[in-house]
Motif scaffolding. Sequence first.
Motif, PDB file in Angstrom:
ATOM      1  N   HIS A   1       1.512  -9.931   3.493  1.00  0.00           N
ATOM      2  CA  HIS A   1       1.584  -8.548   3.013  1.00  0.00           C
ATOM      3  C   HIS A   1       1.564  -8.464   1.492  1.00  0.00           C
ATOM      4  CE1 HIS A   1       2.159  -6.808   6.961  1.00  0.00           C
ATOM      5  NE2 HIS A   1       3.108  -7.702   7.226  1.00  0.00           N
TER       6      HIS A   1
ATOM      7  N   GLU B   1      -1.512  -6.836  -0.193  1.00  0.00           N
ATOM      8  CA  GLU B   1      -1.875  -5.426  -0.006  1.00  0.00           C
ATOM      9  C   GLU B   1      -2.308  -4.714  -1.278  1.00  0.00           C
ATOM     10  OE1 GLU B   1       0.010  -1.243   1.675  1.00  0.00           O
ATOM     11  OE2 GLU B   1       0.854  -3.149   2.342  1.00  0.00           O
TER      12      GLU B   1
ATOM     13  N   ARG C   1      -5.815  -2.441  -1.865  1.00  0.00           N
ATOM     14  CA  ARG C   1      -5.811  -1.011  -2.224  1.00  0.00           C
ATOM     15  C   ARG C   1      -6.560  -0.769  -3.531  1.00  0.00           C
ATOM     16  NH1 ARG C   1      -3.247   2.239   1.080  1.00  0.00           N
ATOM     17  NH2 ARG C   1      -1.685   1.372   2.508  1.00  0.00           N
TER      18      ARG C   1
ATOM     19  N   LEU D   1      -6.354  -3.371   5.729  1.00  0.00           N
ATOM     20  CA  LEU D   1      -5.201  -2.487   5.640  1.00  0.00           C
ATOM     21  C   LEU D   1      -4.837  -1.902   7.003  1.00  0.00           C
ATOM     22  CD1 LEU D   1      -6.087  -0.680   2.292  1.00  0.00           C
ATOM     23  CD2 LEU D   1      -4.148  -2.211   2.682  1.00  0.00           C
TER      24      LEU D   1
ATOM     25  N   ALA E   1      -1.327  -3.309   6.919  1.00  0.00           N
ATOM     26  CA  ALA E   1      -0.490  -2.457   6.074  1.00  0.00           C
ATOM     27  C   ALA E   1       0.323  -1.468   6.896  1.00  0.00           C
ATOM     28  CB  ALA E   1      -1.362  -1.713   5.073  1.00  0.00           C
ATOM     29  N   THR E   2       1.384  -0.975   6.269  1.00  0.00           N
ATOM     30  CA  THR E   2       2.241   0.020   6.929  1.00  0.00           C
ATOM     31  C   THR E   2       1.975   1.418   6.395  1.00  0.00           C
ATOM     32  OG1 THR E   2       3.976  -0.429   5.289  1.00  0.00           O
ATOM     33  CG2 THR E   2       4.074  -1.654   7.369  1.00  0.00           C
ATOM     34  N   GLY E   3       1.344   1.530   5.221  1.00  0.00           N
ATOM     35  CA  GLY E   3       1.084   2.835   4.632  1.00  0.00           C
ATOM     36  C   GLY E   3      -0.205   3.465   5.143  1.00  0.00           C
ATOM     37  N   GLU E   4      -0.557   4.588   4.548  1.00  0.00           N
ATOM     38  CA  GLU E   4      -1.736   5.341   4.954  1.00  0.00           C
ATOM     39  C   GLU E   4      -3.010   4.609   4.526  1.00  0.00           C
ATOM     40  OE1 GLU E   4      -3.850   9.695   4.146  1.00  0.00           O
ATOM     41  OE2 GLU E   4      -1.846   9.254   3.331  1.00  0.00           O
ATOM     42  N   VAL E   5      -3.998   4.634   5.398  1.00  0.00           N
ATOM     43  CA  VAL E   5      -5.303   4.037   5.100  1.00  0.00           C
ATOM     44  C   VAL E   5      -6.326   5.163   5.071  1.00  0.00           C
ATOM     45  CG1 VAL E   5      -7.061   2.373   5.780  1.00  0.00           C
ATOM     46  CG2 VAL E   5      -4.655   1.918   6.293  1.00  0.00           C
TER      47      VAL E   5
END
Length: 542
Positions: free
Chosen positions: A426, A429, A433, A449, A453-457
């Motif tokens: 991770h 990341e 981005r 991602l 990833a845990t966030g918005e893509v």
Amino acid sequence: MTGDDRPTLPPVRLPSDAELARDALAAPLLARAVELTRWARQAAADGVPVGAGGELLSEQLKDAAAHLGLTGDEDAPALAADAWDFAVDTGLLLVEEEMSEAGGAGPGTGDAGGDEVFGLATPDADLGGLTGAPDAAVPAPAEILDLWRSGLETVLADAATPSFEELLGGVEGAIGEDGEIDPDAIDPDALDWDMDEESEALDGALGNLYLLTATDPAVGAGAMVPLPVLAASMIVPEGMDEPTDEVLEEVSSAMMRLDEQFRMLAPTGLVEYRPVDEALTQEAGEGEEVPEFGELGEEDVSRYGMVRLTPLGLYGVRERMREAGLDVPAVGDLAHAGADRLLTALPVYTEENARREIELWFAARTGTDPDASQDADGAERDADEAPAPVGTLGAARELLAAARGTDEGAPVRRLACQQALSLAGHEAEPALREVLDDRQLGGLARVWLAEHATGEVPQPDEEMVFWLTIDTIAAQVATTGEPEELRELVRDLVDQHTGFFDKAWRVDHPATADVLETMGRVHPDKHVAKTARKAAFKARSR
């Protein structure tokens, strides 16, 4: 040959030098040779009497066989003689001519039971750590491997040389009715044997075994290769679906020759070998019908011989290829290389080897894996060769930078970059981005991602989707050709996107026209294929 002129073979995964050296010392031939050298050290302080070729004399040969625990074995004298010769050939034992009473070198009888003594064999002091010399240092793994390789060369030469009886078997009148050889009947020009040709044939067989080990995951994991398959790979011309009777006869002849050679090579530890079942030869000789290889079930295949290179054998063949000028990479060679070299090389790796190469590459930049300080053969690299520690984030940025480009190889690098980044943690990341708006890298960044990833893509725009589609197909065609999976992908793309080709030909990618032509070749629908070809023409004319 240098540089790009040298043939390149797929990379192989090798144990460390230390592991290979242990395998060499455990191989029957070298193990017996070391043991006989220890015996020679204890048996005679001044040296063991030997014949003109450094061979043991009859009485000593019996003692040597007994020391090796071979008493009762009908092959004991031959096994002991082979081990002694191997010790001489490797330099474990040094042979010096014995001086006559008159001060000159020459034969004598000495204490040899009537055999002529031409010299004395004594253990090499430099290798005393292996053979029982007090306070002597044990040789380094690399020295042991050099020792093993020098002995291997002599066995390979012997394996490529037919016996005297085999040579004379084809010479009319050379062997009389009494079974004795008639020297006057031998014409050297009539001997059907070429040393270079025989050596090249054996090298070819070992080379094919090496290639199978490097490219076939099952063989690389230890599966054995049927001897007829190996023989056919040497004889049957490429593209010949149905071998002729003449070709099959050549394959059979090559198979039997390989059977003899691999029997000789197995004690060196180069190969693991299950010989041809001798009952097959008897059955054929008695007129019984022996089934063709292709008609056999799995249980019967082994009767025709099975062989594989051991890890030690893989190392040995690789070293011989390196000396012949071939480029023979090993997993771990690229641990300290730049990202561009890594991405360019990965497509020819097997999946398992690629994963290991990527792991070592990341480890060299994070300092998290002790393997990162060793090369493929286990030897430590110089500290100034190692890249500066940049962590996973810096390594990911290096990979992404190497993946950029509009050259012909760029799509393959991006596909390899995606493969390499799949093993990044991770911590990578932020690097992904950073390239979300990059036309060349934004697509693969979103794929990563979405998986990690845990966030918005953010969703890609249509232009990026089409660009990534063209790039992906270009990479797949470059690495795998046009397999059935590509046909299914093309069919699905066209079915899912109405007016696909009206948009695809406008994509600003160097491979757009070539990809559309490929789609036209592989799509099963003639109308769609024609539309794809028209789109390719528009792309070239744009």
